[in-house]
Each structure stands twice: as structure tokens, then as C-alpha cells.
Design an enzyme around this catalytic site. Structure first.
Site, short mmCIF file in Angstrom:
data_model
loop_
_atom_site.label_atom_id
_atom_site.label_comp_id
_atom_site.label_asym_id
_atom_site.label_seq_id
_atom_site.Cartn_x
_atom_site.Cartn_y
_atom_site.Cartn_z
CG ASP A 2 -2.08 0.94 1.06
OD1 ASP A 2 -2.37 1.35 -0.08
OD2 ASP A 2 -2.69 1.30 2.08
CG HIS A 19 0.30 1.68 -9.18
ND1 HIS A 19 -0.02 1.38 -7.87
CD2 HIS A 19 -0.76 2.38 -9.67
CE1 HIS A 19 -1.22 1.88 -7.59
NE2 HIS A 19 -1.68 2.49 -8.65
CG LEU A 114 9.38 -17.02 -2.30
CD1 LEU A 114 9.09 -16.99 -0.80
CD2 LEU A 114 9.82 -15.62 -2.78
C1 IPE Z 1 -0.96 0.22 -4.27
O1 IPE Z 1 -1.09 1.36 -3.49
C2 IPE Z 1 -1.89 -0.90 -3.93
C3 IPE Z 1 -2.85 -1.26 -5.00
C4 IPE Z 1 -4.11 -1.44 -4.74
C5 IPE Z 1 -2.42 -1.48 -6.38
P1 IPE Z 1 -2.33 2.32 -3.58
O2 IPE Z 1 -2.71 2.53 -4.99
O3 IPE Z 1 -3.41 1.82 -2.67
O4 IPE Z 1 -1.74 3.67 -3.00
P2 IPE Z 1 -2.46 4.72 -2.05
O5 IPE Z 1 -3.01 3.98 -0.87
O6 IPE Z 1 -3.53 5.37 -2.85
O7 IPE Z 1 -1.36 5.65 -1.67
MG MG Z 2 -4.07 2.22 -0.79
#
Ligand code: IPE
Ligand code: MG
Length: 223
Positions: A2, A19, A114
Site C-alpha cells: 500500500d 505503482h 520460494l
Molecule cells: C498500491 O497502493 C496498492 C494497490 C491497490 C495497487 P495504492 O494505490 O493503494 O496507494 P495509495 O493507498 O492510494 O497511496
Molecule cells: Mg491504498
């Protein structure tokens, strides 16, 4: 994983750049698992709720996940990593992404290092609903249903319950991740956004985990 979007936004970048930046963290963590002998790693890549995001971001995430599988699968295979997927394979997941998943699964299925599980179009409640559907479809009598009956019908019955769950970027919630499986998992919340969560953060998290006293509802052992 996140905090990608917020990480990018605080830098004046589009969320999608966050991302992209997260890919580096992901592969650093995979490599660190490999080095430390961690046998199972599961990452939450896309939830059943993420479809609510703006269309552009949803299609970016789908394409980006596909692209990562194509670009990285040989490298994962060389590292002896076994890649698996959990989540709903419903109409919302493009056929080509399913194909990439199946190809990656097949390529790496006999690897002995893994086990790296990618949760895509995954929801913890959806997983339990899907398990219940299978139990009913199997005609299991009500009085024969135990915790094992459910556990055996989860998306990957071989996956052990996680020892440690790490959530990055300052949110202190589970957000529908592995609801059944994490009944006794140690939870670790860190303010570090995912794009900055690399090898050292992961090692620190393992150290923190090692200091926890896990009792599973019992009492502390006197050693
Ligand atoms: C990446 O972070 C997690 C996914 C759902 C792809 P976020 O896209 O949730 O980033 P924030 O929380 O908006 O900062
Ligand atoms: Mg998020």
C-alpha cells in the site's frame, strides 16, 4: 503493498508512477525472502474492491500486472521461485491476463524455492463465499462441516496460514486480505510507503516478528 499512489502524489507524479516504483520493492522483497529462506510470500496486488478506482488506473494496473509477468517470469523461474495466484477469475479479469497467469504458473510449478503468491482480484470475504459454494455444491452435510472443510476449499489449500502480515503506508486495517487465514497472524503496520519498502525494511519486519510472543490462545511457554 500500500501507498504507491500517495507516494507518487507527494512527489507531484501521477499515481501510476507510484505503482511503477513499487515493482522495485516487490522484487527486492522476493530476493530477500530467497536469501533468508522464507518459504511463502503472498502479496496483495489487486482487490475485489479495486475495480471502484478510476478506469484509467484500473486498466493501468491490469496492464502493468500482465507486463510484470511477461518481463519477470523467466527471472523468477531462474531463481527457482514457484509463482501462484489467488483470487476470483471472473469476467472482469481479461482473458489475456488469465493466460499470462496460467503460463507463469505452469512454467514455475515444479520449482522448489520460494512460493510467491499474487493475490489478484482477491477478496477475503469472496474467498470464504467461494469456499461455501464449493461445500454446498459438494453436498456436504451440515454436521460434517469443520474448520478443515472450509480451509480445504480456499483458493490455495496448500498455503499455510501466514505467520506475519505487513501493511505499509500508515493504514491500520486488514482491508479484506486473507480473512480466514490470518486468524493468528502477527500484524505489523508501518508508515513506510510501499515504494520505499525494500530489503532493509523487510529484514526489520522479520526482526520485529521474532520478538513477538505467539501463544495461539494458549499460555506463554516457560521454555
Ligand atoms: C498500491 O497502493 C496498492 C494497490 C491497490 C495497487 P495504492 O494505490 O493503494 O496507494 P495509495 O493507498 O492510494 O497511496
Ligand atoms: Mg491504498
Amino acid at each position: 503493498m500500500d501507498g504507491n499512489g500517495r507516494w507518487a502524489q507527494t512527489r507531484g507524479l501521477p499515481r501510476t508512477e507510484g505503482h511503477r516504483a513499487g515493482e522495485h520493492s516487490l522484487f527486492e522483497v522476493v530476493e530477500t525472502c530467497d536469501d533468508l529462506g522464507v518459504e511463502w510470500l503472498t502479496v496483495f496486488a489487486f482487490s475485489t474492491e479495486n475495480w471502484k478506482r478510476p478506469k484509467d488506473e484500473v486498466s493501468f494496473l491490469i496492464n502493468f500486472n500482465e507486463e510484470i509477468l511477461i518481463r519477470r517470469r523467466d527471472e523468477l523461474h531462474e531463481k527457482n521461485v514457484r509463482v501462484r495466484f489467488v483470487g476470483r477469475r471472473d469476467w472482469r479479469v481479461p482473458k489475456r491476463l488469465i493466460r499470462r497467469m496460467d503460463e507463469t504458473l505452469e512454467l514455475t510449478q515444479d520449482n522448489t524455492g520460494l512460493t510467491f503468491t499474487i493475490a489478484f482480484n482477491y477478496g477475503g470475504r469472496a474467498e470464504i463465499v467461494d469456499a461455501v459454494r464449493k461445500i454446498v455444491a459438494d453436498g456436504t452435510p451440515a454436521d460434517k462441516i469443520t474448520e478443515k472443510t472450509i480451509a480445504r476449499r480456499l483458493y490455495d489449500p496448500e498455503m499455510p496460514d501466514p505467520d506475519l502480515v505487513i501493511r505499509t503506508s500508515g493504514e491500520n486495517r486488514i482491508s479484506n486480505f486473507l480473512l480466514w487465514e490470518l486468524a493468528y497472524s502477527e500484524l505489523l503496520f508501518t508508515d513506510t510507503p510501499w515504494p520505499e519498502f525494500g530489503r532493509q525494511s523487510f529484514i526489520d519486519a522479520i526482526h520485529e516478528f521474532q520478538s513477538r510472543d505467539r501463544r495461539f490462545g494458549g499460555v506463554a511457554s516457560t521454555g
